[in-house]
Design a protein around this motif. Structure first.
Motif, PDB file in Angstrom:
ATOM      1  N   ASP A 125       0.876  -1.202   0.038  1.00 16.10           N
ATOM      2  CA  ASP A 125      -0.205   0.082   0.180  1.00 16.10           C
ATOM      3  C   ASP A 125       1.017   1.072  -0.044  1.00 16.10           C
ATOM      4  N   HIS A 126       0.819   1.977  -0.970  1.00 16.94           N
ATOM      5  CA  HIS A 126       1.372   3.325  -1.255  1.00 16.94           C
ATOM      6  C   HIS A 126       0.678   4.405  -0.745  1.00 16.94           C
ATOM      7  N   ALA A 127       1.144   5.476  -0.932  1.00 14.44           N
ATOM      8  CA  ALA A 127       0.340   6.881  -0.332  1.00 14.44           C
ATOM      9  C   ALA A 127      -0.861   7.011  -1.012  1.00 14.44           C
ATOM     10  N   GLU A 128      -0.852   6.857  -2.311  1.00 12.95           N
ATOM     11  CA  GLU A 128      -2.041   7.245  -3.133  1.00 12.95           C
ATOM     12  C   GLU A 128      -2.476   5.851  -3.993  1.00 12.95           C
ATOM     13  N   TRP A 129      -1.915   4.726  -4.029  1.00 13.66           N
ATOM     14  CA  TRP A 129      -2.331   3.512  -4.599  1.00 13.66           C
ATOM     15  C   TRP A 129      -1.922   2.473  -4.223  1.00 13.66           C
ATOM     16  N   ILE A 177      -5.892   2.165  -8.214  1.00 14.59           N
ATOM     17  CA  ILE A 177      -5.876   3.536  -7.659  1.00 14.59           C
ATOM     18  C   ILE A 177      -7.134   3.607  -6.629  1.00 14.59           C
ATOM     19  N   PRO A 178      -7.291   4.683  -5.866  1.00 15.77           N
ATOM     20  CA  PRO A 178      -8.146   4.777  -4.741  1.00 15.77           C
ATOM     21  C   PRO A 178      -9.467   4.512  -5.060  1.00 15.77           C
TER      22      PRO A 178
END
Length: 238
Positions: A125-129, A177-178
């Motif tokens: 899990d990254h900051a935006e995706w 993506i979110p």
């Protein structure tokens, strides 16, 4: 036919297990209000047929708390070969109605015929995706390609990486993506959870055609032309 664009997140309202089958009722939140007996709905990527009949549904399936119930009979083979067999009351599921002829085609060709069941191996899990790696049955690996299409739990996705033919265990990776994480069940799954896999139908047909590339079985346009010429010559002679 479906496109892998999830329309709604439903909730499993009731499950009635039988000897080698089950009757599953899903709270579809109004998505199937006009779906009658025999209509199709993709549930986590599995095409199921509506048997919308209060008499044949599990007890308590049709209640005021269940909005737009969808009820389907699921045979044992489907329960064993897909993740539907692991569903429990209260689980969320991805839902998609079949594509109308006049509808937009935003995903890819999805039949709702699951080819096998894999499992989530890892997620980053990254900051935006997020990046998800899914282990898949080895026999499905030839039908996958980087930047190709795949349906995971019914969600149309683009593959960002795939395993090499030399690797002992096949896998695929996708980047989410979110919007995908929040509007599908893929945002909730954890390592070890089952994932329904449907590979690109075009890849399956291509592989099938190539398997017949034997000289004795391949249709020859030359032979067809020769037969046509022979028939024409006979007509001219008469």
């Amino acid at each position: 036919m479906f496109t892998g664009i999830i329309e709604e997140l439903g909730t499993v309202a009731a499950i009635e297990s039988k000897d080698d089958s089950a009757v599953i009722t899903i709270d579809a939140k109004g998505l199937v209000d006009d779906l009658g007996l025999g209509g199709s709905l993709a549930v986590n990527g599995v095409c199921l047929t509506s048997v919308r009949d209060e008499a044949s549904s599990p007890p308590g399936a049709f209640t005021a708390e269940v909005s737009g119930p969808f009820t389907a009979e699921v045979m044992g083979e489907t329960l064993r070969l897909t993740g539907l067999g692991a569903l429990r009351t209260g689980d969320r599921v991805n839902l998609e109605r079949c594509t109308p002829a006049s509808g937009r085609f935003d995903g890819h060709v999805v039949q709702g015929h699951v080819d096998g069941c894999g499992e989530l191996v890892s997620r980053d899990d990254h900051a935006e995706w997020s990046t998800l790696r899914i282990g898949i049955p080895n026999h499905l690996a030839p039908y996958t390609a980087s930047k190709g299409s795949i349906a995971l739990n019914g969600v149309s996705l683009t593959l960002t990486a795939v395993s090499e033919p030399s690797e002992a265990s096949a896998w695929v990776e996708v980047g989410l993506i979110p919007a995908t994480l929040s509007h599908t069940t893929l945002g909730d799954i954890s390592p070890g959870d089952p994932v329904n896999i449907e590979v690109d139908v075009l890849a399956k047909y291509t592989a099938r055609l190539l398997s017949f590339r034997d000289e004795s079985t391949t249709f020859s346009s030359t032979d067809s032309t020769r037969e046509t010429d022979s028939t024409q010559q006979g007509a001219d002679h008469d």
